[in-house]
Design an enzyme around this catalytic site. Structure first.
Site, PDB file in Angstrom:
ATOM      1  N   GLY A  53     -55.764  33.784  83.823  1.00  0.00           N
ATOM      2  CA  GLY A  53     -55.358  34.497  82.613  1.00  0.00           C
ATOM      3  C   GLY A  53     -56.515  34.735  81.668  1.00  0.00           C
ATOM      4  CG  ASN A  54     -58.279  31.763  79.402  1.00  0.00           C
ATOM      5  OD1 ASN A  54     -57.719  32.322  78.479  1.00  0.00           O
ATOM      6  ND2 ASN A  54     -58.138  30.473  79.629  1.00  0.00           N
TER       7      ASN A  54
ATOM      8  CE  LYS B  30     -54.135  31.382  87.571  1.00  0.00           C
ATOM      9  NZ  LYS B  30     -55.524  31.076  87.970  1.00  0.00           N
TER      10      LYS B  30
ATOM     11  CE  LYS C  55     -59.192  28.667  87.424  1.00  0.00           C
ATOM     12  NZ  LYS C  55     -58.206  28.425  86.380  1.00  0.00           N
TER      13      LYS C  55
ATOM     14  CE  LYS D  73     -50.766  27.536  82.189  1.00  0.00           C
ATOM     15  NZ  LYS D  73     -51.885  27.619  83.134  1.00  0.00           N
TER      16      LYS D  73
END
Length: 301
Positions: free
Chosen positions: A9-10, A207, A265, A123
């Site tokens: 998203g970033n 995500k 991640k 989050k």
């Protein structure tokens, strides 16, 4: 190969950029050109994406309504799937000269109502603030906040994804050669009632965790976690910092990475690599090079 590419998203809305449609489209266009290279190289592609800045912005817009009229996070998540998916779909079609079908699938993801995340929000969503401003907004709106680098942001529950009920639809699309954009923002968080019916719940699923589950259930060959940094770094932030290009599962599991950024991640990369695939982490502009192990960080069993 079947490749699942997860866009951060970033990375789609870079830190410090205005939360505008124009800024997002400019970044998506860069991502689409990179993803198109994977397809031109003969690979099948599924695209997922983050939604932290976007879902937080929609929540801020919703704050203009009366509290009982504001939409819950699961509905806002569905809105971001449509909004971001539309832009990715359009720019990817343009990059491919409209030679391949591309479709966005609103994707529900099952979570557990007893997940400990509901009592420990972590989050990040929405824009960044100075600490004083964040604390003022949190007190007024009943938010939880946490430090994100040198700024502060709202945090919400991020339960573990358990199941993707829409998997059959996704597989039908892939069988027809469609490039699918799905599980945006980790998917729409839902619960299964005792009678088997589904209902949404206030949360934002990570995500990367949802992408790893998706890639595993699809039997994908590779999972690319694409963001705004070129690799995982050893001693990040220090003079001795150096990129790590290859990691075994054991080496990856031993890394101490921030829970609010690279930690999820790496967890996702390891979870997928355990199923026998290859995980890659790096810049979205370098997607094909990461897949070909020329850059980024590779995690494999």
């Amino acid at each position: 190969m079947l490749v699942v590419a997860a866009l951060g998203g970033n990375a789609l809305l870079r830190r410090g950029e205005p939360l505008t449609a124009e800024a997002q489209r400019a970044n998506v266009k860069i991502a689409a050109e990179s993803l198109a290279e994977i397809i031109r190289a003969g690979h099948q592609l599924v695209v997922t994406h983050g939604n932290g800045p976007q879902v937080g912005l929609l929540a801020l817009q919703g704050a203009a309504y009366k509290p009982d009229e504001a939409y819950p996070l699961d509905v806002l998540g569905a809105e971001t799937e449509g909004m971001i998916g539309y832009i990715i779909e359009q720019e990817l079609e343009n990059a491919l000269d409209h030679n391949r079908p591309v479709a966005t699938l609103l994707t529900q993801v099952l979570v557990d109502k007893n997940d400990p995340a509901f009592s420990n929000p972590t989050k990040f969503v929405g824009p960044v603030y100075e600490r004083e401003e964040a604390e003022t907004k949190a007190e007024a709106a009943g938010w939880h906040i946490a430090q994100d680098g040198d700024k502060w942001r709202r945090v919400v529950p991020s339960p573990k994804p358990l199941e993707i009920p829409d998997m059959r639809v996704l597989q039908l699309l892939l069988e027809q050669g469609v490039v699918v954009i799905c599980a945006g923002g980790g998917g729409i968080p839902i619960l299964r009632r005792e009678n088997g019916s589904m209902i949404g719940i206030e949360a934002v699923i990570d995500k990367d965790a949802a992408s790893a589950l998706l890639a595993s259930q699809l039997g994908a060959d590779a999972l690319l976690l694409l963001t705004d940094v070129d690799a995982i770094y050893r001693d990040f932030g220090k003079d001795t910092a150096a990129p790590i290009h290859k990691l075994t599962l054991d080496e990856a599991r031993k890394l101490d990475l921030p829970a609010g950024s690279m930690g999820p991640k790496m967890d996702a990369a390891c979870n997928f690599a355990e199923s026998g695939g290859i995980s890659g982490i790096g810049r979205l502009e370098d997607a094909l090079d990461i897949l070909n192990l020329r850059t980024g960080t590779c995690v494999a069993s």
